[in-house]
Design a protein around this motif. Structure first.
Motif, PDB file in Angstrom:
ATOM      1  N   LYS A  59      18.025  13.844 -32.826  1.00 17.31           N
ATOM      2  CA  LYS A  59      17.398  13.800 -31.497  1.00 17.31           C
ATOM      3  C   LYS A  59      16.705  15.118 -31.169  1.00 17.31           C
ATOM      4  CE  LYS A  59      20.181  10.321 -29.138  1.00 17.31           C
ATOM      5  NZ  LYS A  59      21.086  10.094 -27.987  1.00 17.31           N
ATOM      6  N   LYS A  60      17.344  16.231 -31.508  1.00 19.83           N
ATOM      7  CA  LYS A  60      16.746  17.545 -31.250  1.00 19.83           C
ATOM      8  C   LYS A  60      15.480  17.712 -32.086  1.00 19.83           C
ATOM      9  CE  LYS A  60      17.804  22.521 -31.192  1.00 19.83           C
ATOM     10  NZ  LYS A  60      16.460  22.830 -30.979  1.00 19.83           N
ATOM     11  N   PHE A  61      15.519  17.283 -33.335  1.00 18.12           N
ATOM     12  CA  PHE A  61      14.341  17.378 -34.190  1.00 18.12           C
ATOM     13  C   PHE A  61      13.196  16.553 -33.604  1.00 18.12           C
ATOM     14  CE2 PHE A  61      12.051  16.089 -38.193  1.00 18.12           C
ATOM     15  CZ  PHE A  61      11.495  17.328 -38.453  1.00 18.12           C
ATOM     16  N   ILE A  62      13.490  15.340 -33.166  1.00 17.08           N
ATOM     17  CA  ILE A  62      12.459  14.479 -32.576  1.00 17.08           C
ATOM     18  C   ILE A  62      11.916  15.096 -31.287  1.00 17.08           C
ATOM     19  CG2 ILE A  62      12.069  12.229 -31.455  1.00 17.08           C
ATOM     20  CD1 ILE A  62      14.052  11.085 -33.622  1.00 17.08           C
ATOM     21  N   ALA A  63      12.789  15.637 -30.447  1.00 22.29           N
ATOM     22  CA  ALA A  63      12.342  16.275 -29.204  1.00 22.29           C
ATOM     23  C   ALA A  63      11.439  17.475 -29.503  1.00 22.29           C
ATOM     24  CB  ALA A  63      13.547  16.702 -28.368  1.00 22.29           C
ATOM     25  N   THR A  64      11.779  18.241 -30.526  1.00 18.89           N
ATOM     26  CA  THR A  64      10.958  19.391 -30.902  1.00 18.89           C
ATOM     27  C   THR A  64       9.597  18.935 -31.408  1.00 18.89           C
ATOM     28  OG1 THR A  64      12.941  20.664 -31.450  1.00 18.89           O
ATOM     29  CG2 THR A  64      10.855  21.473 -32.353  1.00 18.89           C
ATOM     30  N   ILE A  65       9.562  17.857 -32.176  1.00 11.50           N
ATOM     31  CA  ILE A  65       8.285  17.303 -32.642  1.00 11.50           C
ATOM     32  C   ILE A  65       7.417  16.927 -31.442  1.00 11.50           C
ATOM     33  CG2 ILE A  65       7.175  15.339 -33.796  1.00 11.50           C
ATOM     34  CD1 ILE A  65       9.622  15.282 -35.693  1.00 11.50           C
ATOM     35  N   GLU A  66       7.998  16.216 -30.485  1.00 11.44           N
ATOM     36  CA  GLU A  66       7.244  15.785 -29.303  1.00 11.44           C
ATOM     37  C   GLU A  66       6.720  16.992 -28.517  1.00 11.44           C
ATOM     38  OE1 GLU A  66       9.404  11.504 -28.411  1.00 11.44           O
ATOM     39  OE2 GLU A  66      10.332  13.333 -27.606  1.00 11.44           O
ATOM     40  N   GLU A  67       7.573  17.984 -28.342  1.00 11.58           N
ATOM     41  CA  GLU A  67       7.216  19.200 -27.611  1.00 11.58           C
ATOM     42  C   GLU A  67       6.067  19.942 -28.296  1.00 11.58           C
ATOM     43  OE1 GLU A  67      10.008  22.833 -26.981  1.00 11.58           O
ATOM     44  OE2 GLU A  67      11.032  21.046 -26.206  1.00 11.58           O
ATOM     45  N   GLU A  68       6.205  20.176 -29.589  1.00  9.53           N
ATOM     46  CA  GLU A  68       5.217  20.948 -30.331  1.00  9.53           C
ATOM     47  C   GLU A  68       3.910  20.184 -30.498  1.00  9.53           C
ATOM     48  OE1 GLU A  68       5.457  24.098 -30.945  1.00  9.53           O
ATOM     49  OE2 GLU A  68       7.543  24.232 -30.290  1.00  9.53           O
ATOM     50  N   ALA A  69       3.978  18.871 -30.641  1.00 11.90           N
ATOM     51  CA  ALA A  69       2.758  18.064 -30.762  1.00 11.90           C
ATOM     52  C   ALA A  69       1.952  18.135 -29.472  1.00 11.90           C
ATOM     53  CB  ALA A  69       3.103  16.621 -31.097  1.00 11.90           C
ATOM     54  N   LYS A  99       1.923  20.623 -27.396  1.00 18.59           N
ATOM     55  CA  LYS A  99       1.310  21.956 -27.353  1.00 18.59           C
ATOM     56  C   LYS A  99       0.051  21.996 -28.218  1.00 18.59           C
ATOM     57  CE  LYS A  99       5.623  24.546 -26.799  1.00 18.59           C
ATOM     58  NZ  LYS A  99       6.520  25.485 -27.511  1.00 18.59           N
ATOM     59  N   ALA A 100       0.122  21.394 -29.396  1.00 19.43           N
ATOM     60  CA  ALA A 100      -1.008  21.422 -30.337  1.00 19.43           C
ATOM     61  C   ALA A 100      -2.137  20.505 -29.889  1.00 19.43           C
ATOM     62  CB  ALA A 100      -0.543  21.028 -31.728  1.00 19.43           C
ATOM     63  N   ASN A 101      -1.760  19.362 -29.304  1.00 13.56           N
ATOM     64  CA  ASN A 101      -2.757  18.384 -28.878  1.00 13.56           C
ATOM     65  C   ASN A 101      -2.221  17.680 -27.640  1.00 13.56           C
ATOM     66  OD1 ASN A 101      -4.579  16.348 -28.505  1.00 13.56           O
ATOM     67  ND2 ASN A 101      -4.367  15.444 -30.542  1.00 13.56           N
ATOM     68  N   PRO A 102      -2.559  18.171 -26.432  1.00  8.90           N
ATOM     69  CA  PRO A 102      -2.017  17.583 -25.196  1.00  8.90           C
ATOM     70  C   PRO A 102      -2.297  16.094 -25.036  1.00  8.90           C
ATOM     71  CG  PRO A 102      -3.099  19.673 -24.741  1.00  8.90           C
ATOM     72  CD  PRO A 102      -3.405  19.328 -26.173  1.00  8.90           C
ATOM     73  N   ALA A 103      -3.295  15.568 -25.737  1.00  6.48           N
ATOM     74  CA  ALA A 103      -3.617  14.146 -25.634  1.00  6.48           C
ATOM     75  C   ALA A 103      -2.757  13.285 -26.552  1.00  6.48           C
ATOM     76  CB  ALA A 103      -5.097  13.926 -25.950  1.00  6.48           C
ATOM     77  N   GLU A 122      -6.393  24.875 -36.155  1.00  7.15           N
ATOM     78  CA  GLU A 122      -6.195  23.633 -36.892  1.00  7.15           C
ATOM     79  C   GLU A 122      -4.743  23.568 -37.336  1.00  7.15           C
ATOM     80  OE1 GLU A 122      -6.601  20.087 -38.213  1.00  7.15           O
ATOM     81  OE2 GLU A 122      -8.288  21.071 -37.283  1.00  7.15           O
ATOM     82  N   ARG A 123      -3.883  23.013 -36.469  1.00  6.45           N
ATOM     83  CA  ARG A 123      -2.449  23.009 -36.749  1.00  6.45           C
ATOM     84  C   ARG A 123      -1.970  21.629 -37.193  1.00  6.45           C
ATOM     85  NH1 ARG A 123       0.232  25.668 -31.598  1.00  6.45           N
ATOM     86  NH2 ARG A 123      -1.016  24.126 -30.574  1.00  6.45           N
ATOM     87  N   LEU A 124      -2.858  20.758 -37.541  1.00  8.47           N
ATOM     88  CA  LEU A 124      -2.455  19.398 -37.831  1.00  8.47           C
ATOM     89  C   LEU A 124      -2.229  19.123 -39.306  1.00  8.47           C
ATOM     90  CD1 LEU A 124      -4.745  17.474 -35.358  1.00  8.47           C
ATOM     91  CD2 LEU A 124      -2.476  18.394 -34.994  1.00  8.47           C
TER      92      LEU A 124
END
Length: 189
Positions: A54-64, A66-70, A137-139
């Motif tokens: 769950k923490k890993f998934i939350a971090t992915i959502e958070e960081e994504a 930041k990288a792409n607000p859309a 380009e962080r993707l």
């Protein structure tokens, strides 16, 4: 009756017989080949606790975001890479990652976040996502441009001389419990 479901209202539904068949296929073919060829007792499963996932998934959502607000939840995913821990004599590369040395040489999984992005033709693809790259380009995760000399090439010292290792952080998860060496109590398959 076919119990498998591609229905989005029933995600993750598989029959026990199919699960058993798939696991048995792996153990009878790939695992046996690995064990016989390498002369080891390789791991046949890996367990992760739910809070870590769950923490890993939350971090992915958070960081994504930041990288792409859309970006939306539908844009995100996790790619599972098959991986192998280094041999015991090269274990020093694991110093920053708390994993027992009993895992040396065994299978593992590395989870890497993905984010949908259009390729040069406009097709939406799931790109490995590293939010910690220092560029706009962080993707795209450029892991293939680096290598760690694990003793199989280069000078064989396992010190990263196969390419630039550095301290480039990436968002990934790997620290689960391998079975074996841990006991297989509680496994159904």
């Amino acid at each position: 009756m076919n119990a498998e479901s591609n229905n989005p209202l029933q995600p993750g539904v598989m029959s026990n017989s199919l699960i058993k068949h798939l696991i048995d296929n792996y153990r009878q073919n790939h695992l046996n080949a690995i064990n016989n060829t390498l002369g080891i007792e390789d791991a046949h499963s890996i367990w992760f606790d739910l809070p870590k996932l769950k923490k890993f998934i939350a971090t992915i959502e958070e960081e994504a975001t930041k990288a792409n607000p859309a970006s939306t939840e539908q844009d995100l995913g996790i790619r599972f890479y098959y991986a192998t821990y280094p041999k015991e004599e090269n274990w020093s590369i694991m110093n920053s990652h708390p994993v027992p040395v009993e895992y040396a040489g065994k299978h593992t999984l590395v989870m890497i976040p993905t984010l949908k992005k259009a390729d040069e033709t406009g097709e939406l693809l799931d790109f490995d996502f590293n939010p910690f790259q220092g560029t706009d380009e962080r993707l795209a995760l450029n892991a293939r441009n680096t290598s760690i000399d694990m003793g199989n090439g280069g000078d064989g010292d396992g010190n990263g001389n196969g390419g630039p290792l550095g301290d480039d952080p990436g968002l990934g998860e790997n620290n689960g419990m391998l079975i074996p060496p841990s006991k297989s109590l509680g496994e159904s398959f």
